[in-house]
Enzyme design. Structure first.
Site, mmCIF file in Angstrom:
data_model
loop_
_atom_site.group_PDB
_atom_site.id
_atom_site.type_symbol
_atom_site.label_atom_id
_atom_site.label_comp_id
_atom_site.label_asym_id
_atom_site.label_seq_id
_atom_site.Cartn_x
_atom_site.Cartn_y
_atom_site.Cartn_z
ATOM 1 N N HIS A 1 0.969 -0.930 -0.070
ATOM 2 C CA HIS A 1 0.059 -0.013 -0.128
ATOM 3 C C HIS A 1 0.369 1.050 -0.155
ATOM 4 O O HIS A 1 0.318 2.306 -0.248
ATOM 5 C CB HIS A 1 -0.976 0.459 0.963
ATOM 6 C CG HIS A 1 -1.600 -1.055 1.531
ATOM 7 N ND1 HIS A 1 -2.662 -1.118 0.070
ATOM 8 C CD2 HIS A 1 -2.524 -1.780 2.360
ATOM 9 C CE1 HIS A 1 -3.802 -2.878 0.567
ATOM 10 N NE2 HIS A 1 -3.271 -2.931 1.601
ATOM 11 N N ASP B 1 -2.705 -10.412 -2.514
ATOM 12 C CA ASP B 1 -3.101 -10.033 -1.332
ATOM 13 C C ASP B 1 -4.882 -9.464 -0.898
ATOM 14 O O ASP B 1 -5.308 -9.559 -1.911
ATOM 15 C CB ASP B 1 -2.373 -8.197 -0.262
ATOM 16 C CG ASP B 1 -2.657 -7.927 1.237
ATOM 17 O OD1 ASP B 1 -2.145 -8.638 1.670
ATOM 18 O OD2 ASP B 1 -4.180 -7.603 0.776
ATOM 19 N N HIS C 1 -6.527 -7.144 -0.665
ATOM 20 C CA HIS C 1 -6.024 -5.826 -0.991
ATOM 21 C C HIS C 1 -5.844 -5.485 -2.048
ATOM 22 O O HIS C 1 -4.557 -5.761 -2.006
ATOM 23 C CB HIS C 1 -5.826 -4.374 0.777
ATOM 24 C CG HIS C 1 -6.692 -4.941 2.036
ATOM 25 N ND1 HIS C 1 -6.203 -6.144 2.619
ATOM 26 C CD2 HIS C 1 -7.911 -4.623 2.367
ATOM 27 C CE1 HIS C 1 -7.633 -5.703 3.102
ATOM 28 N NE2 HIS C 1 -8.057 -5.177 3.799
ATOM 29 N N ASP D 1 -4.303 -13.022 3.989
ATOM 30 C CA ASP D 1 -5.590 -11.900 4.458
ATOM 31 C C ASP D 1 -6.855 -12.578 3.130
ATOM 32 O O ASP D 1 -7.709 -12.307 3.368
ATOM 33 C CB ASP D 1 -5.808 -10.964 4.046
ATOM 34 C CG ASP D 1 -4.403 -10.224 3.358
ATOM 35 O OD1 ASP D 1 -4.259 -10.583 2.732
ATOM 36 O OD2 ASP D 1 -4.857 -8.759 3.981
#
Length: 342
Positions: free
Chosen positions: A158, A193, A195, A282
């Protein structure tokens, strides 16, 4: 397959962050890395500490002024605000690339900012050695290894070129991908991931030599919001070199695997010579930040399909939080990938 880890990464220990308007325990805890490290030891992985490759590989990807801001930022904050204050931003410069979401929490972030990267006394050292761990895995692959795993913490995908975001300070996967272009003509980075790899998209959007693919729920309604839409495919030399594959929230394992196949096909069409994987656990159905439903055998199947690409591969740890199956998911993916690449 060698693994790399440095215990100094455990020094970043944030206590709280703000989510949906309330302070809550911070999800990105040192225990995550300890669980993954202990699994590696139990499964007989060779774990080595990284060498110090300095700031140059980091500054090759991030704004040097941003990098230089971090080493003493916490100390300067404490001197100004005191030890009881939380070192997060409370003034905001303006907008970045992206689109305004429909979700209210995303809209607050669009006009405000992220509170998930509070600085602590150990943040700089942890982030620095997280990046060095990733670079060491890249060096291992560039030296001829079929694969290497970087146990990076804090995670990185991120982090944008000039800002921290979403638990992340340095974009380890992009640092690796850029570093590997000195050996490989075309590098692909695939983000599994749950996200959006929004920082990676920001950094690589105009690169023609690195193909980026991210699998994630629709950012109009799911964090990290803003970036990761299907029509964001790159600009300039990077036109057509970014691919966002959107998932429904709660998507099944089969749906996630089908999306992975699309990403693999796109990477093969790009003609990649090497692969970087932003590896997030995740995606697990029981992860505290879960958005889709992958189980241990699903992670093993993801590993099989990625290994079958038969590319020199650096695996870079991203998310995967303190849910009950974290160790099992990591074991399934990493032992399967190890066996498939021997």
């Amino acid at each position: 397959m060698k693994a790399f880890f440095d215990a100094r990464q455990l020094g970043h220990a944030p206590t709280v962050y703000f989510r949906r308007g309330a302070a809550m325990p911070h999800q990105e805890q040192p225990q995550r890395a300890e669980i993954l490290r202990d699994m590696l030891i139990g499964e007989g992985f060779e774990i080595s500490a990284p060498r110090d490759h300095g700031l140059a590989p980091i500054k090759a990807v991030h704004n040097p002024d941003y990098v230089d801001f971090l080493p003493d930022a916490h100390a300067r904050f404490v001197e100004s605000a005191g030890t009881e204050a939380l070192a997060i931003p409370t003034t905001h410069p303006g907008l970045r690339r992206g689109k305004e979401p429909r979700d209210i929490h995303g809209q607050l972030g669009w006009w405000m900012t992220d509170t998930s990267t509070p600085l602590t006394a150990g943040t700089w050292e942890a982030a620095y050695w997280s990046a060095q761990t990733a670079i060491e895995a890249a060096e291992e692959v560039m030296s001829g290894a079929r694969a290497a795993y970087a146990l990076c913490r804090p995670p990185g995908h991120h982090a944008m070129r000039d800002c921290s975001n979403g638990f992340c300070f340095f974009n380890n996967a992009c640092i690796v991908a850029h570093h590997m272009t000195s050996t490989f003509k075309k590098v692909a980075l695939i983000d599994i991931d749950v996200h959006t790899g929004n920082g990676s998209l920001d950094i690589l959007y105009e690169r023609g030599d690195i193909f980026f693919c991210s699998l994630h729920p629709d950012p109009t309604t799911y964090p990290t919001f803003f970036l990761g839409h299907a029509d964001e495919t790159g600009e300039g030399e990077g036109a057509g070199k970014s691919l966002n594959i959107l998932l429904e929230q709660g998507a099944s394992e089969d749906t996630v695997l089908a999306a992975l196949d699309k990403g693999i096909a796109a990477i093969e069409a790009f003609g990649a010579d090497a692969l970087v994987v932003s590896l997030g656990f995740d995606m697990a159905a029981d992860d505290p930040l879960a958005g889709v439903s992958v189980y241990p055998e699903g992670f093993a199947e993801m590993a099989r399909r990625l290994a079958a690409m038969n590319l020199p591969t650096a695996l870079v740890q991203e998310g995967g939080y303190l849910g009950p199956s974290l160790a099992d998911n990591a074991k399934s993916f990493l032992t399967t990938f190890r066996e498939a690449t021997r």
